[in-house]
Design an enzyme around this catalytic site. Sequence first.
Site, PDB file in Angstrom:
ATOM      1  N   LYS A 261       0.686  -1.171  -0.030  1.00  0.00           N
ATOM      2  CA  LYS A 261      -0.131   0.070  -0.045  1.00  0.00           C
ATOM      3  C   LYS A 261       0.705   1.244  -0.105  1.00  0.00           C
ATOM      4  O   LYS A 261       0.491   2.454   0.529  1.00  0.00           O
ATOM      5  CB  LYS A 261      -0.776  -0.044   1.183  1.00  0.00           C
ATOM      6  CG  LYS A 261      -2.200  -1.208   0.962  1.00  0.00           C
ATOM      7  CD  LYS A 261      -2.992  -0.953   1.990  1.00  0.00           C
ATOM      8  CE  LYS A 261      -4.372  -1.919   1.922  1.00  0.00           C
ATOM      9  NZ  LYS A 261      -5.380  -1.563   2.936  1.00  0.00           N
TER      10      LYS A 261
ATOM     11  N   LYS B 204     -13.574   2.625  -6.830  1.00  0.00           N
ATOM     12  CA  LYS B 204     -13.191   3.535  -6.113  1.00  0.00           C
ATOM     13  C   LYS B 204     -11.548   3.537  -5.812  1.00  0.00           C
ATOM     14  O   LYS B 204     -11.279   2.307  -5.667  1.00  0.00           O
ATOM     15  CB  LYS B 204     -13.898   3.833  -4.852  1.00  0.00           C
ATOM     16  CG  LYS B 204     -13.745   2.822  -3.794  1.00  0.00           C
ATOM     17  CD  LYS B 204     -14.722   2.815  -2.428  1.00  0.00           C
ATOM     18  CE  LYS B 204     -14.907   1.692  -1.782  1.00  0.00           C
ATOM     19  NZ  LYS B 204     -13.529   1.241  -1.080  1.00  0.00           N
TER      20      LYS B 204
ATOM     21  N   LYS C  66     -15.214  -2.689   1.537  1.00  0.00           N
ATOM     22  CA  LYS C  66     -14.028  -2.787   0.744  1.00  0.00           C
ATOM     23  C   LYS C  66     -12.883  -1.846   1.713  1.00  0.00           C
ATOM     24  O   LYS C  66     -13.315  -0.747   2.210  1.00  0.00           O
ATOM     25  CB  LYS C  66     -13.990  -2.604  -0.506  1.00  0.00           C
ATOM     26  CG  LYS C  66     -15.015  -3.332  -1.438  1.00  0.00           C
ATOM     27  CD  LYS C  66     -14.269  -4.902  -1.453  1.00  0.00           C
ATOM     28  CE  LYS C  66     -15.131  -5.703  -2.303  1.00  0.00           C
ATOM     29  NZ  LYS C  66     -16.269  -6.450  -1.635  1.00  0.00           N
ATOM     30  N   ASP C  67     -11.669  -2.138   1.390  1.00  0.00           N
ATOM     31  CA  ASP C  67     -10.608  -1.447   1.963  1.00  0.00           C
ATOM     32  C   ASP C  67     -10.619   0.003   1.493  1.00  0.00           C
ATOM     33  O   ASP C  67     -11.046   0.378   0.521  1.00  0.00           O
ATOM     34  CB  ASP C  67      -9.136  -1.939   1.489  1.00  0.00           C
ATOM     35  CG  ASP C  67      -8.977  -3.510   2.123  1.00  0.00           C
ATOM     36  OD1 ASP C  67      -9.550  -4.198   1.601  1.00  0.00           O
ATOM     37  OD2 ASP C  67      -8.219  -3.425   3.078  1.00  0.00           O
ATOM     38  N   LYS C  68     -10.157   0.869   2.274  1.00  0.00           N
ATOM     39  CA  LYS C  68      -9.958   2.266   1.931  1.00  0.00           C
ATOM     40  C   LYS C  68      -8.856   2.657   1.040  1.00  0.00           C
ATOM     41  O   LYS C  68      -9.020   2.981   0.045  1.00  0.00           O
ATOM     42  CB  LYS C  68     -10.019   3.143   3.300  1.00  0.00           C
ATOM     43  CG  LYS C  68      -9.991   4.606   2.820  1.00  0.00           C
ATOM     44  CD  LYS C  68      -9.718   5.846   3.946  1.00  0.00           C
ATOM     45  CE  LYS C  68      -9.421   7.274   3.428  1.00  0.00           C
ATOM     46  NZ  LYS C  68      -9.620   8.028   4.509  1.00  0.00           N
TER      47      LYS C  68
END
Length: 436
Positions: free
Chosen positions: A58, A103, A132-134
Site C-alpha cells: 500500500k 473507487k 472494501k478497504d479504503k
Amino acid sequence: MRNYLINKRKAESQENLNNYRKNIILKFRKNKIYSTIDEMKPNLNKYLLNIKINGDIKKYPEDFIVEEITEDGIVLEHGKDLKDVFKDTQNWNGSFIHFTLEKINWNTMDAIRELAKRTGTKRKNFGFAGTKDKFALTTQRVGCFGIKPEKLEKIKDSIKDIRIRDIQKTNIKLRMGSLWGNRFTIRIRLRDNDKNNVDIEEIANTLKNTKLDYVLNYYGMQRFGTYRPITHVVGKFIYNRDFESAFYTYCGTPINETGKTLEARKLVDEGDFKGALKIYPNSQYYEKKMIRHYLKIGSFKESFKVLPPQLKSMFVNAYQSYLFNEMINKRYEYGFETMDGDILIDGIPTGVLLGSDSELSGGIQGEIEKEIIDRENLDLKAFKIEDFGNFPGARRKLIAKVYDFTYAIDNEGVVLKFKMERGNYATVVLREFIDV
C-alpha cells in the site's frame, strides 16, 4: 462578613471535592479502558509459511486491488465495463438499481454517504454486499432504492476517485453477503533503501515452488482497526452493558492520532464534549455525530443508535471475531485435520463464532470453545443486547481456502494474485509473506 467567608470557604471546599472526585473517576475510567486495550491486543499469532519479504504494501492505493466476485462468479474487473453482463430486468417495477462502484482511497461507508448527498437521498437507501478497504483500488456492486437511473448517470464521473458504471434496473434488493468473494492483486514493494542490497534471485529461490492452498482463517486487522485497534474492545464493553466505557473508547482514547484529532480525543477523555466538537476534523464524522447526540439526550447507550446499522453491529462482531481468533491459536497446537467432535463445513473443521444461539463442538474443539467462554465469563444469551441488537453467532472454518494463487517477481518486488471467498481476509495471506 464572617458568614460570607465561611460560605465562600464551603463553596471552595465543595468545588475542590468535586474536582477531586472528577479526577478520580477520570483516572479510574482511563485505567480500565487502557488496561482492557492492552489485554486485548489483536491476536493473529500463528503462521503456516511465515516467509518474510522485507517490503511494504500500500505505498500507493493501486498496489492493493480488490475486485468483487458476484454470486454468479463474475469478476468486477477494474476498468472494464460490464453493462452487457448486468442487463436491465424485464418488467422493472421502479424499485431497485444496482451498479458497480469503482473507487480509490475511499472506504465504502464514506463513498455511500457521498453518493447519498449527491443524489439528494438518504444513506439508508443504499446497500452493498461487502465493505472494501479504503487505501486501495476496489470494485463492488452497490444497490439503491428510490433513485432514478438518470441521477446516477449524471454523477457517475463527477466525484474524485469514484466511478459509477454498469447501472442496472432490477427488482432484487442487494443484501449484505450477496457475493462469492474477492480477487486480490497485491504488490509488495521492496523498500527503497534496501533495493540495492536485495538479491531478487534470492527472493525467487525463497518463493520457488511456494504453494498456498489454505491459510489460517483469522479475522484480519481491518476487523479490529488497522491504525486504531479498539473496535473489539468497544464491542466487549457493549456486551458488558458498559456503554459509558464503550463511548469513551470510541470517541476519546487517543492511540496513534496526531494534530486536531489527538486534541479532540483528549478533550473527550476529560469530559469536555463541546470543546472536542469544535476541533474534531470532519473525517471523524461518526464520533462527532455520537457526541452531539449524547449532548442532546444524555445517554451513552442511545448515542450509538445514530450510527448506521452495519457500523453499530461492527463493534460486537469484532469482539466475536477476537474470540474466534483465540480459538485458531489454541487449535493450532493440535493441527487442523478433522478430529472427533468437529463440526465440519465443506469437510473443513469449524470454530464457533460465539453468540446467543451458539452450539458448541464436541471433542478437543469443544474443550477449546468452553475454555474461552469460561475465561471471558460469558453468558451466551447475553449476546442479545436489549435495545441494541441480537448477535446469534455462527460457525466459521478454522482454515480458509486460497484459490488460483500465483506470484510474479520484478525489480520492484513481488505481486501476489489470488481469490478468496466472502468473509475471508487478504491480510491473512499477506502476513505469511510480510509483516502486516
